[in-house]
Design a protein around this motif. Structure first.
Motif, PDB file in Angstrom:
ATOM      1  N   PHE A  61      35.930  29.603  98.755  1.00 27.63           N
ATOM      2  CA  PHE A  61      35.610  29.105  97.418  1.00 27.63           C
ATOM      3  C   PHE A  61      34.506  28.043  97.468  1.00 27.63           C
ATOM      4  O   PHE A  61      34.510  27.169  98.332  1.00 27.63           O
ATOM      5  N   THR A  62      33.573  28.139  96.519  1.00 24.14           N
ATOM      6  CA  THR A  62      32.558  27.106  96.342  1.00 24.14           C
ATOM      7  C   THR A  62      32.487  26.751  94.864  1.00 24.14           C
ATOM      8  O   THR A  62      32.312  27.640  94.022  1.00 24.14           O
ATOM      9  N   ALA A  63      32.636  25.474  94.573  1.00 24.69           N
ATOM     10  CA  ALA A  63      32.431  24.994  93.207  1.00 24.69           C
ATOM     11  C   ALA A  63      31.040  24.393  93.119  1.00 24.69           C
ATOM     12  O   ALA A  63      30.588  23.718  94.048  1.00 24.69           O
ATOM     13  N   GLN A  64      30.359  24.661  92.026  1.00 26.78           N
ATOM     14  CA  GLN A  64      29.013  24.136  91.808  1.00 26.78           C
ATOM     15  C   GLN A  64      28.998  23.396  90.481  1.00 26.78           C
ATOM     16  O   GLN A  64      29.460  23.928  89.473  1.00 26.78           O
ATOM     17  N   LEU A  65      28.443  22.197  90.503  1.00 24.87           N
ATOM     18  CA  LEU A  65      28.390  21.382  89.297  1.00 24.87           C
ATOM     19  C   LEU A  65      26.961  20.984  89.009  1.00 24.87           C
ATOM     20  O   LEU A  65      26.253  20.495  89.897  1.00 24.87           O
ATOM     21  N   ASN A  66      26.540  21.187  87.768  1.00 28.94           N
ATOM     22  CA  ASN A  66      25.225  20.765  87.314  1.00 28.94           C
ATOM     23  C   ASN A  66      25.427  20.006  86.009  1.00 28.94           C
ATOM     24  O   ASN A  66      25.557  20.591  84.936  1.00 28.94           O
ATOM     25  N   LYS A  67      25.463  18.682  86.114  1.00 26.18           N
ATOM     26  CA  LYS A  67      25.753  17.868  84.924  1.00 26.18           C
ATOM     27  C   LYS A  67      24.600  17.892  83.931  1.00 26.18           C
ATOM     28  O   LYS A  67      24.812  17.794  82.723  1.00 26.18           O
ATOM     29  N   SER A  69      22.721  20.395  83.142  1.00 26.80           N
ATOM     30  CA  SER A  69      22.824  21.627  82.363  1.00 26.80           C
ATOM     31  C   SER A  69      24.228  21.837  81.810  1.00 26.80           C
ATOM     32  O   SER A  69      24.475  22.803  81.090  1.00 26.80           O
ATOM     33  N   GLN A  70      25.132  20.952  82.163  1.00 27.29           N
ATOM     34  CA  GLN A  70      26.510  20.986  81.661  1.00 27.29           C
ATOM     35  C   GLN A  70      27.213  22.299  81.976  1.00 27.29           C
ATOM     36  O   GLN A  70      27.803  22.947  81.090  1.00 27.29           O
ATOM     37  N   TYR A  71      27.124  22.684  83.236  1.00 28.79           N
ATOM     38  CA  TYR A  71      27.914  23.842  83.629  1.00 28.79           C
ATOM     39  C   TYR A  71      28.532  23.606  85.001  1.00 28.79           C
ATOM     40  O   TYR A  71      28.029  22.837  85.821  1.00 28.79           O
ATOM     41  N   VAL A  72      29.634  24.283  85.182  1.00 21.92           N
ATOM     42  CA  VAL A  72      30.319  24.276  86.474  1.00 21.92           C
ATOM     43  C   VAL A  72      30.693  25.721  86.781  1.00 21.92           C
ATOM     44  O   VAL A  72      31.073  26.482  85.881  1.00 21.92           O
ATOM     45  N   SER A  73      30.517  26.097  88.025  1.00 25.94           N
ATOM     46  CA  SER A  73      30.810  27.478  88.394  1.00 25.94           C
ATOM     47  C   SER A  73      31.708  27.517  89.618  1.00 25.94           C
ATOM     48  O   SER A  73      31.841  26.531  90.356  1.00 25.94           O
ATOM     49  N   LEU A  74      32.324  28.672  89.801  1.00 23.05           N
ATOM     50  CA  LEU A  74      33.161  28.920  90.968  1.00 23.05           C
ATOM     51  C   LEU A  74      32.712  30.229  91.601  1.00 23.05           C
ATOM     52  O   LEU A  74      32.656  31.255  90.922  1.00 23.05           O
ATOM     53  N   LEU A  75      32.385  30.158  92.879  1.00 19.22           N
ATOM     54  CA  LEU A  75      32.025  31.355  93.630  1.00 19.22           C
ATOM     55  C   LEU A  75      33.155  31.684  94.587  1.00 19.22           C
ATOM     56  O   LEU A  75      33.691  30.788  95.258  1.00 19.22           O
TER      57      LEU A  75
END
Lengths: 113, 114
Positions: A61-67, A69-75
């Motif tokens: 699992f990898t979580a990615q946060l971009n404040k 652009s206000q998105y968070v993703s999970l790979l």
């Protein structure tokens, strides 16, 4: 209204591929971000949390946060049929007088063998 | 031990019954939560206890009455429920009720009101 948006899916991914789940949030003051996995009829299980911009890896699992652009993703790498579940994004914000955990509606992920 | 234990796992009750849901954690967490979850919906916050004091009540009808006897236990007393109250009731706990608060859920009580 402070919101957390997720595509409800279902998102269908072949076994062994990378599953990418996305979440956007409306409150720029959001500080902490969580991904929960929920199997049908079961309770949510915390799988990742992230507080800082960038990537955070834990096993497949990898979580990615971009404040900005206000998105968070999970790979999810090397997807397995056992990863088939609903994935809930939750964002912690400062409410009127307390912290509030705002939930997305969840994305249903199906891993096809 | 990251376990939150809820009892019972399943409960069927009539609209005139009084029942209680129980939740227990031994992680030293000081915040405990009750959530209600309907099918295909995210959890919906009902109550938050922080340091054994009720800190959030999300306009929940009085037929639901929470109680926190001590820092490890949380109860939800049910009385005169309606069929639409049938749902999965989830208890969760976290170290504190603050910004970086990773909440851990119990297995839930599946409640059916008949």
């Amino acid at each position: 209204q402070k919101e957390v948006e997720q595509n409800s899916g279902p998102l269908s991914v072949p076994e062994g591929a990378i599953a990418s789940l996305n979440c956007t949030y409306s409150d720029r003051g959001s500080q902490s971000f969580f991904w929960y996995r929920q199997y049908s009829g079961k309770s949510p299980e915390l799988i990742m949390f992230i507080y800082s911009n960038g990537d955070k890896e834990d096993g497949r699992f990898t979580a990615q946060l971009n404040k900005a652009s206000q998105y968070v993703s999970l790979l999810i790498r090397d997807s397995q049929p056992s990863d088939s579940a609903t994935y809930l994004c939750a964002v912690n914000i400062i409410g009127d007088s307390n912290y509030q955990l705002i939930w997305g509606a969840g994305t249903k992920l199906i891993i096809k063998p | 031990d990251t376990e939150v234990t809820q009892t019972p796992k399943h409960l069927v009750m009539g609209m005139t019954n009084k029942k209680s849901l129980k939740c227990e954690q031994h992680m030293g967490h000081r915040a405990m939560y009750w959530y209600k979850q309907k099918a295909k919906k995210p959890p919906e916050l009902m109550f938050v206890y922080s340091y054994e004091k009720l800190s959030i009540n999300e306009s929940v009808p009085s037929r639901f009455s929470p109680e926190c006897p001590n820092s490890s236990l949380l109860n939800l007393h049910l009385h005169a429920l309606q069929p639409e109250d049938s749902a999965l009731y989830l208890c969760a706990s976290s170290q504190g009720h603050d910004m970086n608060t990773e909440a851990f859920f119990g297995q839930g009580t599946r409640l059916t009101v008949v």
